[in-house]
Motif scaffolding. Structure first.
Motif, PDB file in Angstrom:
ATOM      1  N   MET A   1       3.690   7.533 -11.090  1.00  0.00           N
ATOM      2  CA  MET A   1       2.504   6.783 -10.823  1.00  0.00           C
ATOM      3  C   MET A   1       2.462   6.359  -9.092  1.00  0.00           C
ATOM      4  SD  MET A   1       0.349   3.768 -12.519  1.00  0.00           S
ATOM      5  CE  MET A   1       1.724   2.616 -12.028  1.00  0.00           C
ATOM      6  N   ALA A   2       1.581   6.705  -8.260  1.00  0.00           N
ATOM      7  CA  ALA A   2       1.619   6.151  -6.895  1.00  0.00           C
ATOM      8  C   ALA A   2       1.499   4.694  -6.850  1.00  0.00           C
ATOM      9  CB  ALA A   2       0.206   7.148  -6.153  1.00  0.00           C
ATOM     10  N   LYS A   3       2.304   4.245  -5.723  1.00  0.00           N
ATOM     11  CA  LYS A   3       2.328   2.852  -5.532  1.00  0.00           C
ATOM     12  C   LYS A   3       1.096   2.558  -4.583  1.00  0.00           C
ATOM     13  CE  LYS A   3       7.422   2.554  -5.159  1.00  0.00           C
ATOM     14  NZ  LYS A   3       8.435   2.189  -4.379  1.00  0.00           N
ATOM     15  N   SER A   4       0.774   1.296  -4.938  1.00  0.00           N
ATOM     16  CA  SER A   4      -0.313   0.462  -4.012  1.00  0.00           C
ATOM     17  C   SER A   4       0.166   0.109  -2.756  1.00  0.00           C
ATOM     18  CB  SER A   4      -1.209  -0.413  -4.942  1.00  0.00           C
ATOM     19  OG  SER A   4      -1.692   0.189  -5.903  1.00  0.00           O
ATOM     20  N   ASN A   5      -0.445   0.060  -1.766  1.00  0.00           N
ATOM     21  CA  ASN A   5      -0.082  -0.400  -0.457  1.00  0.00           C
ATOM     22  C   ASN A   5      -0.629  -1.582  -0.260  1.00  0.00           C
ATOM     23  OD1 ASN A   5       1.489   1.620   0.590  1.00  0.00           O
ATOM     24  ND2 ASN A   5      -0.641   2.852   0.980  1.00  0.00           N
ATOM     25  N   ILE A   6       0.261  -2.619  -0.305  1.00  0.00           N
ATOM     26  CA  ILE A   6      -0.393  -3.953  -0.335  1.00  0.00           C
ATOM     27  C   ILE A   6       0.179  -4.858   1.203  1.00  0.00           C
ATOM     28  CG2 ILE A   6       1.743  -4.805  -1.259  1.00  0.00           C
ATOM     29  CD1 ILE A   6       0.248  -7.047  -3.024  1.00  0.00           C
ATOM     30  N   LEU A   7      -0.679  -5.785   1.933  1.00  0.00           N
ATOM     31  CA  LEU A   7      -0.620  -6.358   3.124  1.00  0.00           C
ATOM     32  C   LEU A   7      -0.594  -7.545   2.862  1.00  0.00           C
ATOM     33  CD1 LEU A   7      -0.382  -6.375   6.180  1.00  0.00           C
ATOM     34  CD2 LEU A   7      -2.733  -6.200   6.349  1.00  0.00           C
TER      35      LEU A   7
END
Length: 295
Positions: A1-7
């Motif tokens: 599963m692709a990771k989410s980019n979080i800022l």
């Protein structure tokens, strides 16, 4: 599963609390199997909004506000228009919206809420041309916000000291308030238009408010003698203001407020100067927020 980019956008001065160690805490407790984390610290008022604008062309799925209601406001307004998801790690003086959403005040537990990634939509509101999420209004609380903003010291105790000092000389104002076409004239100490139930620090002005009912609560704190301050504080801290005749609550979707003169207002705790006429409306379920459970 692709990771989410979080800022994570971190306001280093909100709530008068040190936040230099927050990236280390996030590194320790954020689920790295789900998220790629990035960090930015703000340097001045309005910087958080600029940072979010800079991310339009970047692949960030989630933007987390690390700060108080003012920081959430600045970031959330941009996140909403970009149709992204807002996360919250509360670090303000009051943390009204975070408390209402039951986001933990403990940083590690707030990070764990992000890990579970349960997203709900909440209502937002427009106050003239400005978006808000928790609370906006005018009268004594706006007057205090405008003074407190100039104070280099932060935190709830400083806010309380400022309030008690100013209360002695503050004069209530007469307002004409139109809620969904029905007009009311009231002399008031405070007029707050609540999306959630509380200002922060569990001081509830509208205990039955909801951020998902498509309504705003106009809370009119009537003129009262100073000896009743403890009673008002009791009703607010015990979430019973809807049970006292010191506070009148009127719900609606479209609100106009006419007042005697240009003066301070506050939007999610941040002070602004606005004119005699205020227009407020609800935007149902317009912001996606990570929450710990059903709201």
């Amino acid at each position: 599963m692709a990771k989410s980019n979080i800022l994570f956008i971190i306001n280093p001065i909100s709530g008068g609390k040190d936040k230099l160690t927050i990236p280390d805490l996030i590194d320790a407790y954020l689920d790295r199997s789900k998220f790629n984390a990035n960090y930015r610290f703000t340097s001045y008022a309005g910087h958080a909004a600029e940072i979010v604008d800079e991310t339009v062309s970047m692949n960030f799925d989630i933007i987390v506000a690390v700060g108080g209601d003012g920081t959430i406001n600045e970031i959330g307004a941009k996140v909403m228009h970009q149709h992204k998801v807002l996360g919250i790690i509360p670090y303000g003086s009051g943390n009204g919206l975070a408390r209402f959403l039951k986001i933990p005040m403990n940083t590690r537990k707030a990070i764990e809420v992000l890990n579970h990634f349960q997203v709900s939509k909440i209502d937002t509101a427009i106050f003239n041309d400005k978006v808000y999420f928790n609370m906006a209004g005018m009268g004594f609380d706006a007057h205090i916000s405008s003074i407190f903003a100039k104070n280099k010291k932060r935190g709830f105790s400083e806010y309380l000291k400022t309030g008690l000092k100013e209360m002695i000389n503050y004069k209530p104002e007469t307002y004409r308030i139109v809620v969904d076409g029905k007009s009311y004239t009231r002399k008031a100490f405070v007029v707050s238009v609540a999306n959630s139930s509380q200002y922060g620090n569990n001081a509830h002005i509208s205990p039955l408010a909801s951020v998902s009912d498509g309504l705003l609560d106009v809370c009119i704190v009537k003129n009262f003698p100073l000896y009743k301050i403890p009673a008002l504080a009791y009703y607010m801290l015990s979430a019973k203001t809807h049970q006292t005749d010191m506070v009148e609550i009127i719900t609606g979707k479209n609100i106009q407020i006419f007042r005697e003169q240009e003066a301070a207002i506050h939007i999610d705790g941040e002070p602004f100067l606005m004119g005699k006429e205020i227009n407020i409306s609800i935007q149902p379920l317009s912001l996606q927020v990570i929450v710990p459970g059903h709201i």
